[in-house]
Design an enzyme around this catalytic site. Structure first.
Site, PDB file in Angstrom:
ATOM      1  N   CYS A  82     -29.108  49.093 -39.192  1.00 22.26           N
ATOM      2  CA  CYS A  82     -30.148  49.243 -40.218  1.00 22.26           C
ATOM      3  C   CYS A  82     -29.803  50.352 -41.208  1.00 22.26           C
ATOM      4  CB  CYS A  82     -31.475  49.532 -39.517  1.00 22.26           C
ATOM      5  SG  CYS A  82     -32.794  49.902 -40.649  1.00 22.26           S
ATOM      6  N   CYS A 116     -30.376  47.271 -43.631  1.00 23.51           N
ATOM      7  CA  CYS A 116     -31.575  47.439 -44.460  1.00 23.51           C
ATOM      8  C   CYS A 116     -31.469  48.542 -45.512  1.00 23.51           C
ATOM      9  CB  CYS A 116     -32.791  47.766 -43.588  1.00 23.51           C
ATOM     10  SG  CYS A 116     -32.726  47.151 -41.911  1.00 23.51           S
ATOM     11  N   LYS A 122     -28.638  48.227 -48.201  1.00 26.79           N
ATOM     12  CA  LYS A 122     -28.937  46.993 -48.926  1.00 26.79           C
ATOM     13  C   LYS A 122     -30.087  47.192 -49.910  1.00 26.79           C
ATOM     14  CE  LYS A 122     -31.917  44.221 -47.430  1.00 26.79           C
ATOM     15  NZ  LYS A 122     -32.524  43.386 -46.395  1.00 26.79           N
ATOM     16  N   TYR A 127     -30.849  34.848 -45.067  1.00 27.38           N
ATOM     17  CA  TYR A 127     -31.375  35.904 -45.940  1.00 27.38           C
ATOM     18  C   TYR A 127     -30.314  36.905 -46.362  1.00 27.38           C
ATOM     19  CZ  TYR A 127     -31.860  39.770 -42.513  1.00 27.38           C
ATOM     20  OH  TYR A 127     -31.616  40.790 -41.623  1.00 27.38           O
ATOM     21  N   GLU A 140     -29.547  37.529 -50.258  1.00 25.98           N
ATOM     22  CA  GLU A 140     -29.792  38.848 -50.861  1.00 25.98           C
ATOM     23  C   GLU A 140     -28.539  39.353 -51.591  1.00 25.98           C
ATOM     24  OE1 GLU A 140     -33.280  40.587 -47.911  1.00 25.98           O
ATOM     25  OE2 GLU A 140     -31.206  41.061 -47.451  1.00 25.98           O
ATOM     26  N   HIS A 149     -57.165  43.481 -60.442  1.00 25.82           N
ATOM     27  CA  HIS A 149     -56.727  42.718 -61.611  1.00 25.82           C
ATOM     28  C   HIS A 149     -56.028  43.626 -62.601  1.00 25.82           C
ATOM     29  CE1 HIS A 149     -56.841  39.407 -64.448  1.00 25.82           C
ATOM     30  NE2 HIS A 149     -57.220  40.272 -65.366  1.00 25.82           N
ATOM     31  N   GLU A 157     -53.798  39.294 -56.299  1.00 29.64           N
ATOM     32  CA  GLU A 157     -55.169  38.758 -56.414  1.00 29.64           C
ATOM     33  C   GLU A 157     -55.168  37.226 -56.418  1.00 29.64           C
ATOM     34  OE1 GLU A 157     -57.371  39.328 -60.078  1.00 29.64           O
ATOM     35  OE2 GLU A 157     -55.534  39.285 -61.266  1.00 29.64           O
TER      36      GLU A 157
HETATM   37  P1  FAD Z   1     -28.384  48.144 -34.198  1.00 27.46           P
HETATM   38  O1  FAD Z   1     -29.116  48.671 -35.352  1.00 27.46           O
HETATM   39  O2  FAD Z   1     -27.265  47.214 -34.435  1.00 27.46           O
HETATM   40  O3  FAD Z   1     -27.862  49.420 -33.385  1.00 27.46           O
HETATM   41  C1  FAD Z   1     -27.058  49.288 -32.253  1.00 27.46           C
HETATM   42  C2  FAD Z   1     -26.233  50.535 -32.110  1.00 27.46           C
HETATM   43  O4  FAD Z   1     -25.549  50.484 -30.856  1.00 27.46           O
HETATM   44  C3  FAD Z   1     -25.133  50.644 -33.167  1.00 27.46           C
HETATM   45  O5  FAD Z   1     -25.212  51.910 -33.800  1.00 27.46           O
HETATM   46  C4  FAD Z   1     -23.832  50.494 -32.386  1.00 27.46           C
HETATM   47  O6  FAD Z   1     -22.776  51.289 -32.917  1.00 27.46           O
HETATM   48  C5  FAD Z   1     -24.248  51.019 -31.012  1.00 27.46           C
HETATM   49  N1  FAD Z   1     -23.414  50.528 -29.908  1.00 27.46           N
HETATM   50  C6  FAD Z   1     -22.993  49.248 -29.703  1.00 27.46           C
HETATM   51  N2  FAD Z   1     -22.295  49.169 -28.556  1.00 27.46           N
HETATM   52  C7  FAD Z   1     -22.279  50.420 -28.035  1.00 27.46           C
HETATM   53  C8  FAD Z   1     -21.703  50.982 -26.867  1.00 27.46           C
HETATM   54  N3  FAD Z   1     -21.054  50.226 -25.982  1.00 27.46           N
HETATM   55  N4  FAD Z   1     -21.837  52.317 -26.646  1.00 27.46           N
HETATM   56  C9  FAD Z   1     -22.512  53.106 -27.558  1.00 27.46           C
HETATM   57  N5  FAD Z   1     -23.069  52.614 -28.668  1.00 27.46           N
HETATM   58  C10 FAD Z   1     -22.976  51.295 -28.914  1.00 27.46           C
HETATM   59  N6  FAD Z   1     -33.812  44.103 -40.744  1.00 27.46           N
HETATM   60  C11 FAD Z   1     -34.997  44.339 -41.351  1.00 27.46           C
HETATM   61  O7  FAD Z   1     -36.023  44.488 -40.665  1.00 27.46           O
HETATM   62  N7  FAD Z   1     -35.082  44.388 -42.712  1.00 27.46           N
HETATM   63  C12 FAD Z   1     -34.005  44.240 -43.514  1.00 27.46           C
HETATM   64  O8  FAD Z   1     -34.118  44.293 -44.737  1.00 27.46           O
HETATM   65  C13 FAD Z   1     -32.743  44.013 -42.901  1.00 27.46           C
HETATM   66  N8  FAD Z   1     -31.634  43.865 -43.647  1.00 27.46           N
HETATM   67  C14 FAD Z   1     -30.429  43.698 -43.041  1.00 27.46           C
HETATM   68  C15 FAD Z   1     -29.301  43.546 -43.839  1.00 27.46           C
HETATM   69  C16 FAD Z   1     -28.059  43.356 -43.260  1.00 27.46           C
HETATM   70  C17 FAD Z   1     -26.859  43.219 -44.138  1.00 27.46           C
HETATM   71  C18 FAD Z   1     -27.957  43.322 -41.833  1.00 27.46           C
HETATM   72  C19 FAD Z   1     -26.623  43.122 -41.189  1.00 27.46           C
HETATM   73  C20 FAD Z   1     -29.068  43.476 -41.032  1.00 27.46           C
HETATM   74  C21 FAD Z   1     -30.322  43.650 -41.623  1.00 27.46           C
HETATM   75  N9  FAD Z   1     -31.473  43.770 -40.871  1.00 27.46           N
HETATM   76  C22 FAD Z   1     -32.687  43.961 -41.484  1.00 27.46           C
HETATM   77  C23 FAD Z   1     -31.439  43.662 -39.397  1.00 27.46           C
HETATM   78  C24 FAD Z   1     -31.515  45.040 -38.736  1.00 27.46           C
HETATM   79  O9  FAD Z   1     -30.490  45.864 -39.255  1.00 27.46           O
HETATM   80  C25 FAD Z   1     -31.359  44.883 -37.230  1.00 27.46           C
HETATM   81  O10 FAD Z   1     -32.310  43.950 -36.760  1.00 27.46           O
HETATM   82  C26 FAD Z   1     -31.590  46.218 -36.514  1.00 27.46           C
HETATM   83  O11 FAD Z   1     -30.676  47.179 -36.944  1.00 27.46           O
HETATM   84  C27 FAD Z   1     -31.441  46.009 -34.994  1.00 27.46           C
HETATM   85  O12 FAD Z   1     -31.580  47.219 -34.344  1.00 27.46           O
HETATM   86  P2  FAD Z   1     -30.910  47.440 -32.912  1.00 27.46           P
HETATM   87  O13 FAD Z   1     -31.373  48.795 -32.471  1.00 27.46           O
HETATM   88  O14 FAD Z   1     -31.169  46.296 -32.037  1.00 27.46           O
HETATM   89  O15 FAD Z   1     -29.337  47.418 -33.159  1.00 27.46           O
END
Ligand code: FAD
Length: 449
Positions: free
Chosen positions: A42, A47, A50, A176, A180, A437, A442
């Site tokens: 994110c 997010c 972006k 999406y 985008e 308005h 609205e």
């Molecule tokens: P992540 O945010 O992916 O975090 C997981 C973390 O775990 C990462 O930092 C990774 O490095 C770490 N990790 C992985 N494996 C290991 C390991 N073995 N040991 C230690 N660390 C590890 N969502 C929205 O709600 N609105 C938006 O506008 C939106 N836009 C997006 C645009 C793009 C281009 C993308 C790709 C995604 C977008 N999303 C959006 C989706 C959103 O980013 C994800 O749903 C959200 O980040 C998921 O959170 P998470 O905590 O599950 O995983």
């Protein structure tokens, strides 16, 4: 048995961070491991960057409109590299703030790649950490189709580090993320082509919303190739040639090809089998409604469980898990009315059921109110931009099941409606509410059959 921690979280994205801080607030001893940058997808490659690019692109679009609003034509120049530097500097400040929040909460941050040694032990950089409970919040990564030449294509991850703005951008995938990027890059002057396996982009959204966005983007000269998939990519004379198959067999010349065909959970190297954690389709961790995996003391939230891949959902799952396990207040996440948006121009947003889903569930008792109109903003310009608003209602009471919109501020408007719909409002409640308005919002209060 004594453990180093009450909770060990693997992954410091929105899901892991929310859970870690909440668990610490209950007095638990918590550690969180992160192998890349704090904030996850994110903050670093989703997010946040972006939305900043969307805003930069909006300035370009507003500049195009400014003439119609009495501004004189003036020379403008957009410095992509300078802008990206500002974006990455801003992300650094977020890292700093998140780091401070963890410190303040008493959560220990451990840098490195975590793997499971057994159900209570996480291994990172050859050190072992034991915990009573483990939360897996490792997110996902973008996948690429297995076609010849796919190594020439990039994913959303690399889009945030593009050294220059491509003149011609081909995007494989009309979900999406692809849409985008199509919208933003077009606003910066790139020639954009989107290839989608469906006739219309944005599969999963209400049909009127899909059509509204595709029409709006087509008016801005984004080219759509529907019912088609990418067949191969070739590198030739300083450009890429993308061949499509399906309804359209075309060869598209591009400087950059973005693949936006979906994401898969980051579970391959976690050694989940050491702890008895089972995965399903595409490696998604299997969980019950309280985010518990097939191992009694191990839980998983966010994108790695492949439920709804959105930041607020990952956060909500993290908090619900902590309330259940550490707060002794069992809490499930309600996935029924999760709002979501497509930050394209035109913007789109939705909450609740699409017309198709509602008809599937409630049959003939479903009714829709749908309006298309030209918003005031564009009436002064030569652009015939259209907004679409739609509500899906059911039964005699006309309970609102879903609200959908294409047009300016769609995300903010739908966000507010989401609260009301969750509370079970009817069409009459909308009719009896006095609007502000003149706004697009609205119009939701003025819909007639
Ligand atoms: P992540 O945010 O992916 O975090 C997981 C973390 O775990 C990462 O930092 C990774 O490095 C770490 N990790 C992985 N494996 C290991 C390991 N073995 N040991 C230690 N660390 C590890 N969502 C929205 O709600 N609105 C938006 O506008 C939106 N836009 C997006 C645009 C793009 C281009 C993308 C790709 C995604 C977008 N999303 C959006 C989706 C959103 O980013 C994800 O749903 C959200 O980040 C998921 O959170 P998470 O905590 O599950 O995983």
């Amino acid at each position: 048995m004594t453990f180093n921690y009450d909770l060990f979280v693997i992954g410091a994205g929105p899901g892991g961070l929310a859970a870690a801080k909440k668990a610490a607030s209950y007095g638990a001893r918590v550690a969180i491991a992160e192998k890349e940058a704090i904030g996850g997808t994110c903050v670093n490659r989703g997010c946040v960057p972006k939305k900043l690019i969307v805003q930069a692109a909006d300035l370009a679009l507003q500049n195009q409109m400014a003439l119609s609003y009495g501004w004189s034509d003036c020379e403008t120049y957009f410095d992509w590299t300078k802008f990206l530097n500002s974006v990455h500097q801003h992300i650094e400040t977020i890292h700093h703030s998140y780091f401070e929040q963890l410190q303040k909460a008493g959560v220990e941050l451990i840098r490195g790649d975590g793997t499971l040694r057994d159900a209570h032990t996480v291994e990172i950089n050859q050190s072992e950490y034991t915990a009573d409970k483990i939360l897996i919040a490792v997110g996902g990564y973008p996948i690429k189709p297995n076609i010849p030449g796919i190594e020439y294509a990039i994913t959303s991850r690399e889009m945030f580090h593009l050294p220059y703005l491509p003149q011609r951008l081909a995007i494989i995938g009309g979900g999406y993320i692809g849409v985008e990027f199509a919208s933003m890059m077009n606003a910066f002057g790139c020639e954009v082509t989107v290839i989608d396996q469906d006739e219309t982009i944005l599969s999963g959204f209400d049909d009127d919303i899909r059509i509204g966005v595709q029409e709006g983007l087509s008016k801005r000269r984004i080219r759509f190739i529907g019912n088609s998939t990418a067949k191969q990519i070739k590198y030739s004379e300083e450009r890429l040639l993308l061949t499509t198959t399906g309804d359209s067999r075309k060869t598209i010349a591009a400087d950059t090809i973005l693949v936006a065909t979906g994401r898969a959970p980051n579970t391959k190297n976690l050694r989940l089998e050491n702890a008895g954690v089972e995965v399903g389709e595409k490696g998604a961790i299997q969980v019950d409604e309280y985010s518990r995996t097939t191992a009694e003391n191990i839980f998983a939230v966010g994108d790695c469980t492949n439920r709804l891949q959105l930041t607020p959902v990952a956060r909500a799952e993290g908090i619900a898990f902590v309330n259940t396990v550490f707060g002794k207040k069992p809490q499930k996440v309600d996935y029924e009315q999760v709002p979501s948006a497509v930050f394209a121009r035109p913007e789109a947003a939705s909450v609740g059921m699409t017309e198709a889903k509602a008809r599937e569930k409630f049959g003939a008792s479903v009714k829709c109110y749908c309006d298309r109109f030209q918003p005031l903003l564009s009436q002064l310009t030569d652009k015939n931009e259209q907004a679409t608003i739609k509500i899906v209602v059911e039964g005699e009471s006309e309970r609102v099941l879903g609200a959908h919109m294409v047009g300016e501020h769609a995300a903010d408007i739908i966000q507010s409606l989401a609260v009301a719909i969750r509370k079970g409002i009817t069409k009459q409640d909308l009719d009896e509410t006095i609007g502000i308005h003149p706004t697009t919002a609205e119009e939701f209060l003025l819909m007639s059959p």
